[in-house]
Design a protein around this motif. Sequence first.
Motif, PDB file in Angstrom:
ATOM      1  N   ASP A  25       0.831  -1.207   0.000  1.00  0.00           N
ATOM      2  CA  ASP A  25       0.000   0.000   0.000  1.00  0.00           C
ATOM      3  C   ASP A  25       0.865   1.256   0.000  1.00  0.00           C
ATOM      4  OD1 ASP A  25      -2.253  -1.598   0.002  1.00  0.00           O
ATOM      5  OD2 ASP A  25      -2.715  -1.278   2.137  1.00  0.00           O
ATOM      6  N   GLU A  26       1.916   1.255   0.820  1.00  0.00           N
ATOM      7  CA  GLU A  26       2.817   2.408   0.863  1.00  0.00           C
ATOM      8  C   GLU A  26       3.519   2.592  -0.480  1.00  0.00           C
ATOM      9  OE1 GLU A  26       6.739   4.173   3.217  1.00  0.00           O
ATOM     10  OE2 GLU A  26       5.857   2.307   3.921  1.00  0.00           O
ATOM     11  N   LEU A  27       3.964   1.494  -1.084  1.00  0.00           N
ATOM     12  CA  LEU A  27       4.623   1.555  -2.384  1.00  0.00           C
ATOM     13  C   LEU A  27       3.690   2.131  -3.442  1.00  0.00           C
ATOM     14  CD1 LEU A  27       7.191   0.858  -4.009  1.00  0.00           C
ATOM     15  CD2 LEU A  27       6.213  -1.415  -4.385  1.00  0.00           C
TER      16      LEU A  27
ATOM     17  N   THR B   1       2.021   6.396  -7.070  1.00  0.00           N
ATOM     18  CA  THR B   1       0.876   7.010  -7.748  1.00  0.00           C
ATOM     19  C   THR B   1       0.516   8.398  -7.241  1.00  0.00           C
ATOM     20  OG1 THR B   1      -0.698   5.929  -6.260  1.00  0.00           O
ATOM     21  CG2 THR B   1      -0.150   4.775  -8.318  1.00  0.00           C
ATOM     22  N   VAL B   2       0.927   8.745  -6.026  1.00  0.00           N
ATOM     23  CA  VAL B   2       0.573  10.048  -5.456  1.00  0.00           C
ATOM     24  C   VAL B   2       1.810  10.914  -5.221  1.00  0.00           C
ATOM     25  CG1 VAL B   2      -0.535  11.241  -3.527  1.00  0.00           C
ATOM     26  CG2 VAL B   2      -1.498   9.098  -4.374  1.00  0.00           C
TER      27      VAL B   2
ATOM     28  N   ARG C 111       5.160  10.518  -5.985  1.00  0.00           N
ATOM     29  CA  ARG C 111       6.086  10.720  -7.102  1.00  0.00           C
ATOM     30  C   ARG C 111       5.542  11.742  -8.106  1.00  0.00           C
ATOM     31  NH1 ARG C 111       7.941   5.493 -10.229  1.00  0.00           N
ATOM     32  NH2 ARG C 111       9.744   5.386  -8.854  1.00  0.00           N
ATOM     33  N   PRO C 112       4.300  11.603  -8.588  1.00  0.00           N
ATOM     34  CA  PRO C 112       3.777  12.601  -9.525  1.00  0.00           C
ATOM     35  C   PRO C 112       3.690  14.011  -8.931  1.00  0.00           C
ATOM     36  CG  PRO C 112       2.438  10.620  -9.602  1.00  0.00           C
ATOM     37  CD  PRO C 112       3.389  10.463  -8.462  1.00  0.00           C
ATOM     38  N   THR C 113       3.372  14.099  -7.634  1.00  0.00           N
ATOM     39  CA  THR C 113       3.287  15.402  -6.976  1.00  0.00           C
ATOM     40  C   THR C 113       4.637  16.098  -6.962  1.00  0.00           C
ATOM     41  OG1 THR C 113       1.477  14.612  -5.580  1.00  0.00           O
ATOM     42  CG2 THR C 113       2.636  16.582  -4.837  1.00  0.00           C
ATOM     43  N   VAL C 114       5.692  15.365  -6.615  1.00  0.00           N
ATOM     44  CA  VAL C 114       7.014  15.981  -6.546  1.00  0.00           C
ATOM     45  C   VAL C 114       7.538  16.306  -7.947  1.00  0.00           C
ATOM     46  CG1 VAL C 114       8.558  13.964  -6.520  1.00  0.00           C
ATOM     47  CG2 VAL C 114       9.145  15.961  -5.184  1.00  0.00           C
ATOM     48  N   ILE C 115       7.200  15.501  -8.929  1.00  0.00           N
ATOM     49  CA  ILE C 115       7.605  15.808 -10.310  1.00  0.00           C
ATOM     50  C   ILE C 115       6.942  17.104 -10.760  1.00  0.00           C
ATOM     51  CG2 ILE C 115       7.376  15.043 -12.721  1.00  0.00           C
ATOM     52  CD1 ILE C 115       7.877  12.171 -11.675  1.00  0.00           C
ATOM     53  N   ALA C 116       5.673  17.286 -10.424  1.00  0.00           N
ATOM     54  CA  ALA C 116       4.967  18.527 -10.762  1.00  0.00           C
ATOM     55  C   ALA C 116       5.595  19.715 -10.029  1.00  0.00           C
ATOM     56  CB  ALA C 116       3.491  18.399 -10.419  1.00  0.00           C
ATOM     57  N   SER C 117       5.998  19.513  -8.787  1.00  0.00           N
ATOM     58  CA  SER C 117       6.643  20.585  -8.013  1.00  0.00           C
ATOM     59  C   SER C 117       7.961  20.986  -8.639  1.00  0.00           C
ATOM     60  CB  SER C 117       6.879  20.145  -6.570  1.00  0.00           C
ATOM     61  OG  SER C 117       5.667  19.886  -5.922  1.00  0.00           O
ATOM     62  N   ILE C 118       8.723  20.019  -9.124  1.00  0.00           N
ATOM     63  CA  ILE C 118      10.007  20.309  -9.786  1.00  0.00           C
ATOM     64  C   ILE C 118       9.758  21.097 -11.067  1.00  0.00           C
ATOM     65  CG2 ILE C 118      11.968  19.273 -11.007  1.00  0.00           C
ATOM     66  CD1 ILE C 118      11.883  17.014  -8.886  1.00  0.00           C
ATOM     67  N   ALA C 119       8.792  20.672 -11.845  1.00  0.00           N
ATOM     68  CA  ALA C 119       8.475  21.370 -13.094  1.00  0.00           C
ATOM     69  C   ALA C 119       8.044  22.806 -12.824  1.00  0.00           C
ATOM     70  CB  ALA C 119       7.387  20.620 -13.846  1.00  0.00           C
TER      71      ALA C 119
ATOM     72  N   PHE D  37      14.284  11.392  -1.504  1.00  0.00           N
ATOM     73  CA  PHE D  37      13.745  10.595  -0.400  1.00  0.00           C
ATOM     74  C   PHE D  37      12.699   9.606  -0.898  1.00  0.00           C
ATOM     75  CE2 PHE D  37      14.957  14.290   2.457  1.00  0.00           C
ATOM     76  CZ  PHE D  37      15.992  13.621   3.059  1.00  0.00           C
ATOM     77  N   ILE D  38      11.813  10.064  -1.775  1.00  0.00           N
ATOM     78  CA  ILE D  38      10.747   9.198  -2.291  1.00  0.00           C
ATOM     79  C   ILE D  38      11.342   8.046  -3.091  1.00  0.00           C
ATOM     80  CG2 ILE D  38       8.820   9.096  -3.943  1.00  0.00           C
ATOM     81  CD1 ILE D  38       8.105  11.969  -2.978  1.00  0.00           C
ATOM     82  N   GLU D  39      12.273   8.346  -3.983  1.00  0.00           N
ATOM     83  CA  GLU D  39      12.883   7.291  -4.803  1.00  0.00           C
ATOM     84  C   GLU D  39      13.650   6.299  -3.933  1.00  0.00           C
ATOM     85  OE1 GLU D  39      12.110   6.765  -7.924  1.00  0.00           O
ATOM     86  OE2 GLU D  39      10.925   8.596  -7.961  1.00  0.00           O
ATOM     87  N   GLY D  40      14.323   6.799  -2.905  1.00  0.00           N
ATOM     88  CA  GLY D  40      15.047   5.918  -1.984  1.00  0.00           C
ATOM     89  C   GLY D  40      14.108   4.994  -1.239  1.00  0.00           C
ATOM     90  N   ARG D  41      12.976   5.531  -0.780  1.00  0.00           N
ATOM     91  CA  ARG D  41      11.997   4.706  -0.057  1.00  0.00           C
ATOM     92  C   ARG D  41      11.367   3.670  -0.987  1.00  0.00           C
ATOM     93  NH1 ARG D  41      10.801   1.937   4.247  1.00  0.00           N
ATOM     94  NH2 ARG D  41       8.583   1.839   4.664  1.00  0.00           N
ATOM     95  N   ILE D  42      11.104   4.048  -2.237  1.00  0.00           N
ATOM     96  CA  ILE D  42      10.558   3.093  -3.208  1.00  0.00           C
ATOM     97  C   ILE D  42      11.530   1.932  -3.400  1.00  0.00           C
ATOM     98  CG2 ILE D  42      10.039   2.768  -5.668  1.00  0.00           C
ATOM     99  CD1 ILE D  42       8.727   5.575  -5.597  1.00  0.00           C
TER     100      ILE D  42
END
Length: 158
Positions: free
Chosen positions: A16-18, A23-24, A26-34, A57-62
Motif C-alpha cells: 500500500d505504501e509503495l 501514484t501520489v 512521485r507525480p506530486t514531486v515531479i509537478a513541483s520540480i516542473a 527521499f521518495i525514490e530511496g523509499r521506493i
Amino acid sequence: MQKFPMTVEGEKALRDELLHLKTVERPTVIASIAEAREHGDLKENAEYHAAREQQGFIEGRIQEIEGKLSNAQVIDIKAIPHTGKVIFGTTVTIINLDTDESVTYKVVGDDEADIKNNRISVSSPIARALIGKEEGDVVAVKVPSGVVEYEIDEVQHL
C-alpha cells in the motif's frame, strides 16, 4: 539470497505504501520540480532544491520497499495448523512472574516490529525465548538488568 519473514498484514502495508509513493507522491514531486523550474534561475531556487531533495527521499523509499518485498517470505499464520506453540505470527500473552504483570505481543518480522503496538520482532530476545514454547511454559529472558521469567498464559493464531 536470505529471505526475511513477514506477515500478510506487513506485506499489505508495504505494498500500500509503495502504491501511494508511486501514484501520489512521485507525480506530486515531479509537478513541483516542473513548477519550480518555471521560476527561472535554479541555483538560487529554494523550491527547486527542496523538491529535488524530496524526490530523492521518495525514490530511496521506493527502492527500499521493493528490496524488502523481493526478499520477503510471507507467512500466513491462518494457514498453519494451530499447535499451541509460539511461532512466527502468533499472538502470545505472557505474565511476568516477579510483578504479575500481563502483556500481549504479536511476533512479527523485523520491519513490522512496533513495541508501542505490542508487535515484537522475531529476532528480539523475548521472541527468541518464546518461539517453540507452549501455554503454561516458563521462559527466562536475559535483559540488561538480569534475567526475567515469564509464564506463557495464552497463544493465539489470529
